[in-house]
Design an enzyme around this catalytic site. Structure first.
Site, PDB file in Angstrom:
ATOM      1  N   GLU A   1       0.865  -1.184   0.000  1.00  0.00           N
ATOM      2  CA  GLU A   1       0.000   0.000   0.000  1.00  0.00           C
ATOM      3  C   GLU A   1       0.905   1.239   0.000  1.00  0.00           C
ATOM      4  O   GLU A   1       2.034   1.195   0.517  1.00  0.00           O
ATOM      5  CB  GLU A   1      -0.861  -0.018   1.270  1.00  0.00           C
TER       6      GLU A   1
ATOM      7  N   LYS B   1      -9.682   0.794  -2.372  1.00  0.00           N
ATOM      8  CA  LYS B   1      -9.828   0.261  -1.006  1.00  0.00           C
ATOM      9  C   LYS B   1     -11.215   0.592  -0.452  1.00  0.00           C
ATOM     10  O   LYS B   1     -11.669   1.750  -0.506  1.00  0.00           O
ATOM     11  CB  LYS B   1      -8.750   0.891  -0.121  1.00  0.00           C
TER      12      LYS B   1
ATOM     13  N   CYS C   1      -4.811  -3.523   2.822  1.00  0.00           N
ATOM     14  CA  CYS C   1      -4.564  -3.154   4.215  1.00  0.00           C
ATOM     15  C   CYS C   1      -5.710  -3.401   5.190  1.00  0.00           C
ATOM     16  O   CYS C   1      -6.031  -4.549   5.495  1.00  0.00           O
ATOM     17  CB  CYS C   1      -4.113  -1.688   4.247  1.00  0.00           C
TER      18      CYS C   1
HETATM   19  O1  LIG Z   1      -2.642   7.205   5.318  1.00  0.00           O
HETATM   20  C1  LIG Z   1      -1.750   6.817   4.543  1.00  0.00           C
HETATM   21  O2  LIG Z   1      -0.613   7.320   4.434  1.00  0.00           O
HETATM   22  C2  LIG Z   1      -2.099   5.686   3.640  1.00  0.00           C
HETATM   23  N1  LIG Z   1      -3.009   4.774   4.221  1.00  0.00           N
HETATM   24  C3  LIG Z   1      -2.618   3.986   5.228  1.00  0.00           C
HETATM   25  O3  LIG Z   1      -1.514   3.907   5.699  1.00  0.00           O
HETATM   26  C4  LIG Z   1      -3.720   3.176   5.764  1.00  0.00           C
HETATM   27  C5  LIG Z   1      -4.743   4.098   6.295  1.00  0.00           C
HETATM   28  S1  LIG Z   1      -4.056   5.198   7.438  1.00  0.00           S
HETATM   29  N2  LIG Z   1      -3.270   2.305   6.806  1.00  0.00           N
HETATM   30  C6  LIG Z   1      -4.055   1.297   7.198  1.00  0.00           C
HETATM   31  O4  LIG Z   1      -5.127   1.049   6.666  1.00  0.00           O
HETATM   32  C7  LIG Z   1      -3.499   0.507   8.370  1.00  0.00           C
HETATM   33  C8  LIG Z   1      -4.441  -0.585   8.800  1.00  0.00           C
HETATM   34  C9  LIG Z   1      -3.913  -1.200  10.057  1.00  0.00           C
HETATM   35  O5  LIG Z   1      -2.806  -0.947  10.493  1.00  0.00           O
HETATM   36  C10 LIG Z   1      -4.792  -2.122  10.804  1.00  0.00           C
HETATM   37  O6  LIG Z   1      -5.882  -2.504  10.291  1.00  0.00           O
HETATM   38  O7  LIG Z   1      -4.383  -2.489  11.933  1.00  0.00           O
END
Ligand SMILES: O=C(O)CNC(=O)[C@H](CS)NC(=O)CCC(=O)C(=O)O
Length: 294
Positions: free
Chosen positions: A52, A124, A165
């Protein structure tokens, strides 16, 4: 066994996961990804997946919007298309932020065919809006528009279900992909270090066992320029739940040889996908014994 793209048969092929620690500079992230994609192809991988946020790890909204202008996105896509065609591989870009409105983004996967064409895209579905405590708060839906379609796409060795993710926490999505014929489910991610330590291996192994598919999950890992810390540990897991390949916390390439006959073996032993039931839950209340006797 050394499975080369040319030698890959209909049921056996080599998969590779590219593990990264993406930063705030799109061009550098793309160059880093292409270099690691080249390393994976040099090890005879026929399918290569990146994590991702392959092109950018940025939480500051203004910088995020500035770095995701369409021309930057198109340049990244052109570089990835070229890499797929040069290496003659199926190249799955785990995700990149794509402008879909003035200030709205999609967290979008791209699957490139070996001729460089785009074979599939997936936005997503589940947005990571959580408060992990100790000031670690994520609000993905502030900048990203959730997708609405579950997506499956054909590879030479079987069908690939696409997730990203946080989607990993939703068994219904994975089951729908398996019921739609997926032999492999991709879960490119940027799991936080906290939740990765607690849940990453368990969730991925559970999804593999439940869906009786190979789970392929390239991860972001390490401390990023934007201050976030991700868990790493890219994983390739068999339909029986065995770990076939695992990364550490540093950038690199994780290799796994996939034999799709394993899927048939497991599903013959435990045809759980055919035993599926849909439930309507009935609420029972305490009743005097005699009323139950009637
Ligand atoms: O925001 C960004 O830079 C890009 N997107 C991400 O990194 C995304 C959303 S913050 N991360 C996740 O979905 C982590 C999920 C996770 O860690 C869990 O389900 O425990």
């Amino acid at each position: 066994m050394t499975a080369s793209p040319q030698a890959a048969s209909k049921s056996v092929f080599r998969a590779a996961l590219v593990q990264m620690c993406a930063g705030r500079d799109v061009a550098r992230n793309v160059a880093d990804a292409v270099a690691l994609i080249g390393e994976a192809a040099a090890q005879q991988a026929a399918y290569v997946q990146t994590p991702e946020c392959t092109t950018l790890m940025e939480v500051d909204t203004e910088r995020l919007m500035a770095e995701t202008k369409p021309e930057a996105g198109n340049a990244s896509l052109a570089a990835f298309s070229q890499a797929a065609a040069d290496k003659k591989i199926w190249l799955h870009i785990g995700s990149m932020a794509v402008k879909i409105g003035e200030r709205r983004l999609a967290n979008r996967s791209y699957l490139f065919a070996p001729n460089g064409d785009v074979s599939a895209r997936y936005d997503k579905i589940h947005m990571f809006d959580v408060d992990l405590g100790k000031g670690e708060v994520y609000s993905e839906s502030v900048n990203y528009q959730a997708g609405s379609n579950a997506v499956i796409s054909e590879l030479p060795w079987g069908r690939l279900g696409l997730t990203i993710c946080y989607d990993l926490r939703f068994p219904a999505l994975h089951r729908a992909l398996a019921k739609a014929g997926a032999s492999f489910i991709a879960g490119p991610a940027a799991f936080t270090r906290i939740t990765g330590e607690a849940h990453w291996h368990t969730l991925l192994r559970a999804r593999a066992i439940e869906t009786e598919t190979f789970i392929l999950a390239a991860a972001q890992g390490g401390r990023h320029e934007n201050g976030r810390e991700t868990f790493g540990h890219s994983l390739i897991i068999s339909p029986w739940g065995e770990i076939l390949g695992e990364g550490g916390t540093e950038p690199g390439v994780v290799i796994g040889d996939i034999d799709t006959q394993r899927i048939d073996e497991v599903r013959r032993k435990i045809p759980s996908l055919t035993h599926d039931r849909v439930f309507s839950v009935v609420e029972e209340r305490v009743s005097p014994l005699e009323t139950i006797r009637k």
